[in-house]
Design an enzyme around this catalytic site. Structure first.
Site, mmCIF file in Angstrom:
data_model
loop_
_atom_site.group_PDB
_atom_site.id
_atom_site.type_symbol
_atom_site.label_atom_id
_atom_site.label_comp_id
_atom_site.label_asym_id
_atom_site.label_seq_id
_atom_site.Cartn_x
_atom_site.Cartn_y
_atom_site.Cartn_z
ATOM 1 N N GLU A 13 1.093 -1.245 0.346
ATOM 2 C CA GLU A 13 0.185 -0.313 -0.091
ATOM 3 C C GLU A 13 0.935 1.059 -0.186
ATOM 4 O O GLU A 13 0.170 1.951 -0.277
ATOM 5 C CB GLU A 13 -0.809 0.203 1.083
ATOM 6 C CG GLU A 13 -1.888 -1.613 1.263
ATOM 7 C CD GLU A 13 -2.724 -2.025 2.636
ATOM 8 O OE1 GLU A 13 -3.991 -1.751 2.318
ATOM 9 O OE2 GLU A 13 -1.905 -1.285 3.110
ATOM 10 N N ASP A 211 -11.732 -6.165 -2.244
ATOM 11 C CA ASP A 211 -12.901 -7.346 -2.183
ATOM 12 C C ASP A 211 -13.900 -6.824 -1.902
ATOM 13 O O ASP A 211 -14.232 -5.961 -1.045
ATOM 14 C CB ASP A 211 -12.140 -8.370 -1.458
ATOM 15 C CG ASP A 211 -12.226 -7.278 -0.079
ATOM 16 O OD1 ASP A 211 -10.942 -7.378 0.025
ATOM 17 O OD2 ASP A 211 -12.637 -7.560 1.195
HETATM 18 N N1 ADE Z 1 -8.677 -5.115 4.792
HETATM 19 C C1 ADE Z 1 -9.254 -5.633 3.257
HETATM 20 N N2 ADE Z 1 -10.045 -6.304 2.796
HETATM 21 C C2 ADE Z 1 -10.391 -6.953 3.750
HETATM 22 C C3 ADE Z 1 -11.802 -7.660 5.029
HETATM 23 N N3 ADE Z 1 -12.392 -8.452 3.625
HETATM 24 N N4 ADE Z 1 -11.179 -8.022 6.026
HETATM 25 C C4 ADE Z 1 -10.856 -6.883 6.917
HETATM 26 N N5 ADE Z 1 -9.584 -6.114 6.422
HETATM 27 C C5 ADE Z 1 -10.406 -6.253 4.171
#
Ligand code: ADE
Length: 242
Positions: A13, A211
């Site tokens: 990142e 996601d």
């Molecule tokens: N960071 C990126 N995706 C995530 C997720 N699904 N749960 C927790 N932190 C995250």
């Protein structure tokens, strides 16, 4: 002097951002590497916090108490849980909450005991500037949006944090039921918000959605992290700092 702290949890990142720091000097403290220098004419200190609320809180405290950060920008990726918050979108927090904090029945669920707060605030003017920067960065990254098959959108609202990677549809559904206005879930932002609240340090948090915090979250997360998160993060910071 205004010194802006730039924090992300993971190296991917920050990868694009660190080489953009002019005259960087690296200092090590508390197992972290702090990059001090200038970015777009601004004094900055950039650091990888590590993952989770404790790692983020340690880092934020060092940034304020040792590196005299006058404001803090946390950037990185998050899982989308709000309706219509899709992979490739960007969320700028207007408040942050620890979704795994629960001292009930002694204190209300999600409230951090003895603070009277469940939702920790951000600095509105700084967050507005970051949101404008994110809009501009999304314009620049229209090719990424095309790749994802939709136009990336900017959202503003509640980001929730907890020490858990949310990777099942059932778990993200439970979060939606407990916190219907939550837009995104990650693992650090609300901890940094609590530290900034203790010290009175202005904070903004910006997250690109990697996601949907569902059964394919681990796959989508890895792809996005490696391909998009770094350059998008740099573009947002450059635009936000002006
Ligand atoms: N960071 C990126 N995706 C995530 C997720 N699904 N749960 C927790 N932190 C995250």
């Amino acid at each position: 002097m205004t010194r802006t702290a730039l924090i992300a949890a993971m190296q991917e990142e920050l990868a694009a951002l660190l080489p953009a720091i002019d005259g960087a000097r690296i200092e090590h403290r508390g197992g972290r590497a702090f990059w001090l220098g200038r970015l777009g004419g601004h004094e900055v200190v950039a650091v990888r916090s590590g993952i989770g609320k404790v790692a983020a809180a340690i880092t934020a405290t060092l940034l304020i108490d040792h590196y005299e950060a006058s404001r803090m920008l946390f950037l990185g990726v998050a899982g989308g849980i709000g309706a219509g918050v899709q992979v490739g979108d960007v969320v700028v927090a207007d408040a942050l909450l620890q979704h795994d904090m629960d001292a009930s029945p002694i204190f209300p669920r999600h409230e951090v005991p003895l603070t009277g707060l469940a939702r920790f605030p951000v600095d509105a003017p700084f967050s507005d500037a970051v949101a404008r920067g994110a809009e501009a960065a999304l314009g620049q990254h229209a090719d990424t949006a095309a790749l994802l098959g939709h136009g990336s959108r900017l959202h503003r609202g509640l980001i929730v944090s907890g020490d858990r990677f949310v990777s099942t549809a059932a778990e993200s559904q439970a979060l939606r039921e407990a916190l219907p206005d939550a837009l995104a879930v990650e693992m650090e932002g609300a901890a940094v918000a609590q530290v900034c609240h203790s010290f009175g340090t202005p904070l903004a948090v910006v997250r690109s959605i990697s996601d949907r915090a569902d059964d394919t979250a681990h796959v989508d997360f890895g792809l996005f992290l490696n391909k998009v998160a770094g350059p998008l993060g740099l573009a947002i910071v450059q635009q936000a700092l002006g």
